[in-house]
Write an enzyme that holds these catalytic residues in place. Structure first.
Site, PDB file in Angstrom:
ATOM      1  N   THR A  77     -72.681 -19.711  -6.420  1.00  0.00           N
ATOM      2  CA  THR A  77     -71.565 -19.255  -4.395  1.00  0.00           C
ATOM      3  C   THR A  77     -70.662 -20.563  -4.540  1.00  0.00           C
ATOM      4  OG1 THR A  77     -73.522 -18.087  -3.774  1.00  0.00           O
ATOM      5  CG2 THR A  77     -72.251 -19.106  -2.548  1.00  0.00           C
ATOM      6  N   GLN A 184     -74.480 -12.923 -13.966  1.00  0.00           N
ATOM      7  CA  GLN A 184     -76.338 -12.425 -14.400  1.00  0.00           C
ATOM      8  C   GLN A 184     -75.383 -12.178 -15.506  1.00  0.00           C
ATOM      9  OE1 GLN A 184     -78.417 -11.979 -13.097  1.00  0.00           O
ATOM     10  NE2 GLN A 184     -77.969 -11.614 -11.077  1.00  0.00           N
ATOM     11  N   SER A 204     -75.230 -19.775 -12.329  1.00  0.00           N
ATOM     12  CA  SER A 204     -76.437 -20.998 -11.858  1.00  0.00           C
ATOM     13  C   SER A 204     -77.478 -21.066 -12.777  1.00  0.00           C
ATOM     14  CB  SER A 204     -76.500 -19.742 -10.210  1.00  0.00           C
ATOM     15  OG  SER A 204     -77.009 -20.132  -9.755  1.00  0.00           O
ATOM     16  N   THR A 244     -72.647 -36.658  -3.922  1.00  0.00           N
ATOM     17  CA  THR A 244     -74.162 -37.270  -5.228  1.00  0.00           C
ATOM     18  C   THR A 244     -74.442 -35.795  -5.785  1.00  0.00           C
ATOM     19  OG1 THR A 244     -74.397 -39.199  -4.022  1.00  0.00           O
ATOM     20  CG2 THR A 244     -76.250 -39.333  -5.640  1.00  0.00           C
ATOM     21  N   CYS A 330     -79.061 -11.005  -1.129  1.00  0.00           N
ATOM     22  CA  CYS A 330     -78.914 -11.870  -0.465  1.00  0.00           C
ATOM     23  C   CYS A 330     -78.312 -10.150   1.017  1.00  0.00           C
ATOM     24  CB  CYS A 330     -77.091 -12.196  -1.112  1.00  0.00           C
ATOM     25  SG  CYS A 330     -77.354 -13.355  -1.974  1.00  0.00           S
TER      26      CYS A 330
HETATM   27  C1  LIG Z   1     -76.922 -14.533  -7.809  1.00  0.00           C
HETATM   28  C2  LIG Z   1     -75.730 -14.627  -7.621  1.00  0.00           C
HETATM   29  C3  LIG Z   1     -74.870 -14.753  -7.088  1.00  0.00           C
HETATM   30  C4  LIG Z   1     -75.269 -16.112  -5.877  1.00  0.00           C
HETATM   31  O1  LIG Z   1     -75.999 -17.544  -6.885  1.00  0.00           O
HETATM   32  P1  LIG Z   1     -76.042 -18.755  -5.782  1.00  0.00           P
HETATM   33  O2  LIG Z   1     -76.438 -19.773  -6.961  1.00  0.00           O
HETATM   34  O3  LIG Z   1     -77.966 -17.834  -5.760  1.00  0.00           O
HETATM   35  O4  LIG Z   1     -75.468 -19.276  -5.349  1.00  0.00           O
HETATM   36  C5  LIG Z   1     -73.161 -15.160  -7.357  1.00  0.00           C
HETATM   37  N1  LIG Z   1     -73.278 -14.060  -7.624  1.00  0.00           N
HETATM   38  C6  LIG Z   1     -73.598 -13.010  -8.660  1.00  0.00           C
HETATM   39  C7  LIG Z   1     -73.221 -11.883  -9.516  1.00  0.00           C
HETATM   40  C8  LIG Z   1     -75.588 -12.913  -8.771  1.00  0.00           C
HETATM   41  O5  LIG Z   1     -76.327 -12.544  -9.191  1.00  0.00           O
END
Ligand SMILES: *Cc1c(COP(=O)(O)O)cnc(C)c1O
Length: 392
Positions: A77, A184, A204, A244, A330
């Site tokens: 995000t 993903q 992520s 940091t 979300c």
């Molecule tokens: C989970 C997800 C996010 C958000 O990732 P975070 O690291 O939890 O902020 C954004 N885009 C997609 C397609 C996701 O599956």
């Protein structure tokens, strides 16, 4: 006492468990590597910095990116916010048009709607019934004022993979930036920023068996690309993201990426077999269908519509046996039908009847069998109640 049965986890797209190898390296790291990576007057700082830089190499390697083009953040995000807001601000409104798709994650959609309030013009491309954007519509949408195209690599609810090669061919030809939310895709399928000509890519740690609190933004030619930082302060991450570094999460992210590189092929094969088995069993219940393109799809995901079932009711009924969701974590707090499924042309009822199953590295055959028998029984029962109510 009866042995407590393990709750089956089919929600890997919302987050993954931590890989045991990652856990193993974390304990000594948390104990010993506590220094501030920006401290350059002692060994504590040096060790923390080394842990971060080692991770950066591992993270870059998973997407075939040069280490110097990786910005470390707290989440996908945050990476998405930095890429979109930072690029829009840096363009000084010379180009004010952004193209995205209706099926994007809220991290992209909400950031775009924020930018709309700052004067950006956003085009939300529709998708077909299989969840894919139309390349001609993309071509038609690009104008002289188009700054950037943001299309996700793979969808979190359906697993549908967009035609990234064809999209980047268009964006390159028309000289607009291409950003992809690959949260993903990375770790589940091969992703290569070099051969695919991607300008920005976000992902992520906690979606690929790392721990929460670390994300990455890849930027092609970071030293040339104009991005206005969104976090000001000590000038960390080449001034792009002050604050940091989260050393433990980043080190774990690196290790998790290293494991993904090693396991990618075998994980894909393994999980797709389990997914296919679960999917065909679920379809055998009858009056159900798969949402989204079944070939252009992640190996771990299936999104199934069970007609005449309220998905929330089913999820509640099996809550102590199977952990699943209707889609994006979300938005699951709201009662709106999935924006992804309705964009694909599903009716509200069909969207409310759809469930996402996302499997992973630690799913096994026995769980598929158990899950199916639970689902089969619950779905039959709920349909009987549904029929009963219809005739009353
Ligand atoms: C989970 C997800 C996010 C958000 O990732 P975070 O690291 O939890 O902020 C954004 N885009 C997609 C397609 C996701 O599956």
């Amino acid at each position: 006492m009866k042995a407590v049965e393990k709750l089956i986890y089919f929600d890997y797209n919302s987050t993954t468990p931590v890989d045991p190898e990652v856990l193993k390296m974390m304990t000594p790291l948390l104990r010993n590597v506590f220094g501030n990576p920006s401290s350059n007057t002692h060994k504590y700082g040096d060790e923390a910095r080394m842990a971060v830089e080692k991770a950066r190499i591992q993270i870059g390697r998973l997407i075939n990116a040069d280490t110097k083009n990786i910005i470390l953040t707290s989440s996908a995000t945050e990476s998405i916010n930095l890429a979109l807001k930072g690029t829009f601000e840096a363009s000084k409104y010379n180009k004010d048009h952004i193209i995205t798709a209706q099926t994007e994650h809220n991290a992209v959609l909400d950031t775009c709607s924020y930018l709309e309030s700052k004067g950006a013009r956003i085009t939300y491309l529709p998708v077909n019934e299989r969840g894919l954007i139309d390349l001609n519509s993309l071509k038609d949408a690009i104008t002289k004022k188009t700054l950037l195209v943001a299309i996700m690599y793979a969808n979190n609810e359906t697993g549908v993979i967009q035609p990234i090669n064809e999209i980047t061919q268009i964006t390159n030809e028309r000289n607009v930036l291409f950003m992809t939310d690959a949260t993903q895709a990375v770790g589940k399928i091969p992703v290569d920023v070099e051969t695919k000509n991607i300008d920005y890519l976000t992902f992520s740690a906690h979606k690929l068996y790392g721990i929460k609190g670390a994300g990455a933004l890849y930027v092609r030619n970071l030293n040339k690309q104009k991005i206005t930082p969104q976090n000001h302060g000590g000038g960390h991450e080449n001034g792009m993201r002050s604050g940091t570094a989260n050393v433990p999460s980043i080190a774990a992210f690196g290790k998790a990426c290293e494991i993904c590189i090693k396991r990618l092929e075998s994980d894909m094969l393994y999980v797709s077999k389990l997914r296919d088995e679960l999917e065909s069993k679920c379809l055998s219940i009858g009056n159900s269908f798969v949402n989204g393109d079944m070939s252009q799809r992640l190996p771990n995901t299936t999104n199934i519509c069970f007609n005449e079932i309220d998905a929330d009711e089913l999820i509640l009924k099996i809550k102590n046996k199977i952990a699943v969701s209707t889609g994006s974590a979300c938005t699951s707090a709201t009662f709106e039908p999935s924006h992804v499924l309705t964009a694909m042309g599903l009716t509200q009822n069909q969207a409310y009847s759809s469930i996402r199953f996302s499997l992973g590295r630690f799913t096994n055959k026995k769980e598929i069998k158990q899950a199916f028998s639970i689902l089969d029984e619950s779905i039959h029962m709920l349909r009987e109640i549904h029929d009963f109510k219809q005739y009353k």
